[in-house]
Write a protein that holds these residues in place. Sequence first.
Motif, PDB file in Angstrom:
ATOM      1  N   LEU A  34       0.741  -0.910   0.005  1.00 64.72           N
ATOM      2  CA  LEU A  34       0.119   0.012  -0.014  1.00 64.72           C
ATOM      3  C   LEU A  34       0.459   0.959   0.138  1.00 64.72           C
ATOM      4  O   LEU A  34       1.685   1.091   0.666  1.00 64.72           O
ATOM      5  N   ILE A  35       0.730   2.159  -0.538  1.00 62.04           N
ATOM      6  CA  ILE A  35       1.532   3.139  -0.935  1.00 62.04           C
ATOM      7  C   ILE A  35       0.499   4.898  -0.389  1.00 62.04           C
ATOM      8  O   ILE A  35      -0.189   4.862  -1.143  1.00 62.04           O
ATOM      9  N   VAL A  36       1.547   5.344   0.573  1.00 67.43           N
ATOM     10  CA  VAL A  36       0.570   6.344   1.130  1.00 67.43           C
ATOM     11  C   VAL A  36       1.490   7.133   1.005  1.00 67.43           C
ATOM     12  O   VAL A  36       2.376   7.685   1.472  1.00 67.43           O
ATOM     13  N   ASP A  37       0.862   8.090   0.388  1.00 63.72           N
ATOM     14  CA  ASP A  37       1.334   9.626  -0.344  1.00 63.72           C
ATOM     15  C   ASP A  37       0.609  10.601   0.547  1.00 63.72           C
ATOM     16  O   ASP A  37      -0.215  11.123   1.405  1.00 63.72           O
ATOM     17  N   VAL A  38       1.649  10.817   1.885  1.00 63.87           N
ATOM     18  CA  VAL A  38       1.235  12.465   2.371  1.00 63.87           C
ATOM     19  C   VAL A  38       1.528  13.433   2.618  1.00 63.87           C
ATOM     20  O   VAL A  38       1.661  14.206   3.291  1.00 63.87           O
ATOM     21  N   PRO A  73     -10.556   2.864   6.074  1.00 64.31           N
ATOM     22  CA  PRO A  73     -10.941   1.894   5.534  1.00 64.31           C
ATOM     23  C   PRO A  73      -9.758   1.396   5.589  1.00 64.31           C
ATOM     24  O   PRO A  73      -9.354  -0.002   6.057  1.00 64.31           O
ATOM     25  N   GLU A  74      -9.046   1.249   4.207  1.00 63.98           N
ATOM     26  CA  GLU A  74      -7.638   0.850   3.459  1.00 63.98           C
ATOM     27  C   GLU A  74      -6.599   0.893   4.415  1.00 63.98           C
ATOM     28  O   GLU A  74      -5.787   0.229   4.693  1.00 63.98           O
ATOM     29  N   ARG A  79      -2.139  -2.455   8.780  1.00 63.50           N
ATOM     30  CA  ARG A  79      -1.324  -3.240  10.151  1.00 63.50           C
ATOM     31  C   ARG A  79      -0.412  -4.527  10.087  1.00 63.50           C
ATOM     32  O   ARG A  79       0.667  -3.862  10.051  1.00 63.50           O
ATOM     33  N   GLU A  80      -0.749  -5.319   8.902  1.00 67.58           N
ATOM     34  CA  GLU A  80      -0.364  -6.614   8.612  1.00 67.58           C
ATOM     35  C   GLU A  80       0.758  -6.279   7.662  1.00 67.58           C
ATOM     36  O   GLU A  80       1.278  -7.384   7.099  1.00 67.58           O
ATOM     37  N   ARG A  81      -0.243  -5.248   6.764  1.00 69.72           N
ATOM     38  CA  ARG A  81       0.072  -5.017   4.925  1.00 69.72           C
ATOM     39  C   ARG A  81       1.401  -4.633   4.858  1.00 69.72           C
ATOM     40  O   ARG A  81       1.584  -3.751   5.660  1.00 69.72           O
ATOM     41  N   ARG A 106       4.620  -2.976   9.542  1.00 65.38           N
ATOM     42  CA  ARG A 106       5.753  -3.505   7.504  1.00 65.38           C
ATOM     43  C   ARG A 106       5.756  -2.609   7.214  1.00 65.38           C
ATOM     44  O   ARG A 106       5.931  -2.550   5.584  1.00 65.38           O
ATOM     45  N   VAL A 107       5.826  -1.291   7.962  1.00 66.51           N
ATOM     46  CA  VAL A 107       6.369  -0.016   7.183  1.00 66.51           C
ATOM     47  C   VAL A 107       7.751   0.331   6.859  1.00 66.51           C
ATOM     48  O   VAL A 107       8.479   0.441   7.959  1.00 66.51           O
TER      49      VAL A 107
END
Length: 155
Positions: A34-38, A73-74, A79-81, A106-107
Amino acid sequence: MKRFLQLIQHCLTEVREVMPWDLAERLECAPAPLIVDVREPDEYAAMHLPGSINVPRGILESACEWDYEETLPELVEAREREVVVCRSGNRSVLAAHALQVLGYRRVVSLRLGLRGWKDDDQPLVDAAGVEVAPEVADDYFTPRLRPDQVNPERR
């Protein structure tokens, strides 16, 4: 008291980083991270990694939890991804550290950020999903400091 870059260095003792070319390989595997752009919404709209989600740094912590207006939600369920946080390599380190504190196992932070992604000739897209031309990205990533933002000792 820590200064900004000292805070980043402190967080890097706990946050792992991934290079852009390694992320490109990971995105080809299933399940993809999962790519999170902050970055802020206007920054994200200008250009971002295809398939990333925008979670501005200012709402990150509440977006990670149920029962908030900012809840995504995604992200809550990740948390485990494997989660990769991106921005410039600095803000993303702070965000990755916050996610670790919140229990994400796993971040990682994208080392060199979006500029590094672009420099590795990886695609960036705009809000409509259209690929951004390299010269447009180059211009976007060019720092623009006003004179009053420069350390007086270096002027």
